[in-house]
Design an enzyme around this catalytic site. Structure first.
Site, short mmCIF file in Angstrom:
data_model
loop_
_atom_site.label_atom_id
_atom_site.label_comp_id
_atom_site.label_asym_id
_atom_site.label_seq_id
_atom_site.Cartn_x
_atom_site.Cartn_y
_atom_site.Cartn_z
N GLU A 96 3.99 81.58 34.52
CA GLU A 96 2.95 82.58 34.41
C GLU A 96 1.55 81.94 34.45
OE1 GLU A 96 5.06 86.30 32.35
OE2 GLU A 96 4.49 84.80 30.90
N CYS A 109 -5.98 80.36 33.31
CA CYS A 109 -5.09 79.55 32.47
C CYS A 109 -3.83 79.28 33.29
CB CYS A 109 -4.77 80.35 31.20
SG CYS A 109 -3.56 79.56 30.15
N CYS A 116 9.08 74.35 28.49
CA CYS A 116 8.44 73.22 27.81
C CYS A 116 9.51 72.43 27.07
CB CYS A 116 7.38 73.73 26.83
SG CYS A 116 6.40 72.39 26.11
N CYS A 120 7.59 73.46 19.75
CA CYS A 120 6.68 73.95 18.71
C CYS A 120 7.25 75.27 18.22
CB CYS A 120 5.27 74.10 19.25
SG CYS A 120 4.59 72.55 19.88
N CYS A 123 5.82 78.91 19.22
CA CYS A 123 5.43 79.15 20.62
C CYS A 123 6.59 79.75 21.41
CB CYS A 123 5.00 77.83 21.26
SG CYS A 123 4.55 78.01 22.99
N GLY A 169 4.09 74.76 29.27
CA GLY A 169 4.34 73.34 29.48
C GLY A 169 3.39 72.41 28.74
N SER A 201 -5.04 70.92 27.72
CA SER A 201 -4.64 71.09 26.33
C SER A 201 -3.31 70.39 26.09
CB SER A 201 -4.51 72.58 26.01
OG SER A 201 -4.11 72.75 24.67
N SER A 223 -3.89 70.58 20.27
CA SER A 223 -3.27 71.58 19.40
C SER A 223 -2.97 70.95 18.06
CB SER A 223 -1.98 72.09 20.05
OG SER A 223 -2.30 72.73 21.27
N LEU A 224 -3.80 71.21 17.08
CA LEU A 224 -3.66 70.54 15.78
C LEU A 224 -2.79 71.37 14.82
CD1 LEU A 224 -4.53 67.94 14.36
CD2 LEU A 224 -6.56 69.15 13.54
N ASN A 300 -0.15 84.86 17.78
CA ASN A 300 0.34 85.97 18.61
C ASN A 300 1.85 86.07 18.47
OD1 ASN A 300 -2.17 86.71 19.97
ND2 ASN A 300 -2.03 84.67 20.85
N CYS A 343 -2.17 83.42 24.08
CA CYS A 343 -1.68 82.05 23.82
C CYS A 343 -0.28 82.08 23.24
CB CYS A 343 -2.55 81.35 22.78
SG CYS A 343 -4.24 81.20 23.21
N1 SAH Z 1 1.42 72.25 25.51
C1 SAH Z 1 0.00 72.37 25.47
C2 SAH Z 1 -0.46 73.55 26.27
C3 SAH Z 1 -0.18 74.90 25.64
S1 SAH Z 1 -1.72 75.54 25.25
C4 SAH Z 1 -0.48 72.40 24.03
O1 SAH Z 1 0.37 72.44 23.14
O2 SAH Z 1 -1.67 72.32 23.77
C5 SAH Z 1 -1.42 76.94 24.37
C6 SAH Z 1 -2.07 76.95 23.00
O3 SAH Z 1 -1.61 78.11 22.30
C7 SAH Z 1 -1.67 75.76 22.16
O4 SAH Z 1 -2.69 75.38 21.28
C8 SAH Z 1 -0.51 76.33 21.41
O5 SAH Z 1 -0.20 75.57 20.27
C9 SAH Z 1 -1.00 77.71 21.10
N2 SAH Z 1 0.07 78.65 20.77
C10 SAH Z 1 1.37 78.53 21.06
N3 SAH Z 1 2.05 79.60 20.61
C11 SAH Z 1 1.15 80.41 20.04
C12 SAH Z 1 1.24 81.70 19.43
N4 SAH Z 1 2.40 82.33 19.34
N5 SAH Z 1 0.10 82.25 18.97
C13 SAH Z 1 -1.08 81.61 19.10
N6 SAH Z 1 -1.22 80.42 19.68
C14 SAH Z 1 -0.13 79.82 20.14
#
Ligand code: SAH
Length: 368
Positions: A96, A109, A116, A120, A123, A169, A201, A223-224, A300, A343
């Site tokens: 997507e 985006c 992936c 996480c 996600c 990814g 990211s 992504s912290l 989300n 996200c």
């Molecule tokens: N793999 C990379 C790229 C993904 S970026 C990364 O981890 O940074 C997408 C961003 O949305 C990341 O910061 C991810 O942690 C965050 N994210 C993932 N699932 C989410 C959710 N359900 N709600 C809000 N943010 C989310």
């Protein structure tokens, strides 16, 4: 002529790759610039229409090469104007891509992998498992397709002003293909975007960040999601391999190498998990010496998740504490959630080869 020749997809090559390709077929390297202008400036991928190449070269190219962007399989438009496309490459896999229009900019985006490999826990993409890396052409092709579909604004400018690798990814696990795509985004003969308008990211792959620092100039987002290791490990399992201190060392080196550039830290606020005032205070201690910006993302939800979004009150309280501590923090407005384009909601079609999606489905059935 044999029917099963594999043609090289010229979208898989960045400028240096294209120059090498033309030299390898006995042509002058400047052909690379000509072809790039056709593809990325004019949006033309039909060799027949590349009139400055000469009939003979065009015919040779048609035999050995092709220019194939991903196919748009489905389009969804949100009430807020956000657009989401399902793009496919044949073979059953699809990813997507999301366009987010804002008053003064348009952010695209894009995805870097089908699914992936990281897991996480909050996600949706992670829960789908992993199929494969995208090629450079499949990554840059998302931008090419979107640019073509969106056309230009009233002043003739591309509506895509910023590109973020924040789709499906982990981009740093697909390093070479991603770097070539980044170079096409940055190159004047490609999309010509300034370094601060291209953001990669990452979930925190330290060796990848270090390598990226020495390879190409783009903005970095990390992504912290938690200020302490035990909590971060639960949300981002990669933290077991690269704990926070090591990650921040790598981030500090990154900003040190790219003078004046700041790092964006993403922090998804999950109800009762990482949104306590104490987390905010710890975050301030952690980040205050780094030139950084904090992006607070309200969680989300997606089908099957046990997490919930923090309340508006907790989000405001969290933001207040970090800002009083001297950090720059914005709450990212959720866009496109009515079409699952926000996200962490991107799922595409992943032919999962890790069997993770199946395991997660089984767990849900037994937990019922
Ligand atoms: N793999 C990379 C790229 C993904 S970026 C990364 O981890 O940074 C997408 C961003 O949305 C990341 O910061 C991810 O942690 C965050 N994210 C993932 N699932 C989410 C959710 N359900 N709600 C809000 N943010 C989310």
């Amino acid at each position: 002529m044999p029917t099963s020749v594999t043609r090289i997809n010229l979208m898989d090559l960045d400028e240096s790759g294209l120059r090498a390709f033309f030299q390898s077929i006995g042509e002058k390297p400047f052909r690379a610039a000509q072809v790039m202008k056709w593809i990325y400036h004019q949006g033309i991928i039909d060799f027949d229409r590349m009139t400055n190449l000469g009939l003979d070269l065009r015919q040779r190219l048609m035999l050995i090469a092709e220019i194939v962007p991903p196919r748009v399989l489905k389009t969804q438009t949100s009430v807020d104007g956000t657009c989401k496309w399902l793009m496919g490459f044949g073979g059953g896999n699809a990813i997507e891509t999301v366009f987010i229009p804002q008053p003064k900019r348009g952010t695209l985006c894009i995805s870097s992998q089908v699914g992936c490999a990281l897991n996480c826990t909050f996600c949706a993409t992670g829960a789908q498992g992993f199929s494969r890396n995208l090629t450079t052409g499949e990554i840059i092709g998302q931008v090419w397709q979107a640019a073509k579909i969106l056309g230009q604004d009233r002043n003739g400018r591309s509506r895509i002003t910023n590109v973020v690798l924040m789709g499906m990814g982990e981009p740093l696990l697909n390093f070479d293909a991603v770097v070539s795509a980044l170079s096409l985004l940055r190159h004047d003969l490609g999309f010509g975007l300034a370094a601060r308008r291209v953001t990669l990211s990452t979930a925190g792959l330290v060796p990848g960040i270090d390598r990226l620092r020495d390879t190409i100039d783009v903005a970095l987002a990390v992504s912290l999601h938690a200020p302490v290791d035990d909590l971060r490990e639960k949300l981002v399992p990669l933290n077991k391999k690269y704990p926070i201190a090591e990650l921040l060392r790598s981030c500090a080196d990154y900003v040190g190498a790219k003078r004046k550039r700041t790092i964006t830290f993403e922090y998804t606020l999950i109800d009762g998990i990482n949104d306590h005032p104490e987390h905010a205070r710890k975050l301030v201690k952690l980040l205050r010496r780094l030139p950084s910006k904090l992006n607070l993302i309200p969680f989300n939800p997606f089908p099957g998740t046990q997490f919930r979004c923090s309340s508006d009150e907790s989000i405001r309280r969290f933001q207040k504490i970090v800002m009083q501590g001297g950090l720059i923090a914005i709450v990212r407005k959720t866009r496109g959630d009515d079409i699952d384009a926000a996200c962490g909601q991107l799922v595409g079609k992943v032919l999962d080869r890790t069997r993770r999606s199946e395991r997660i489905r089984q767990q849900r059935i037994t937990n019922r």
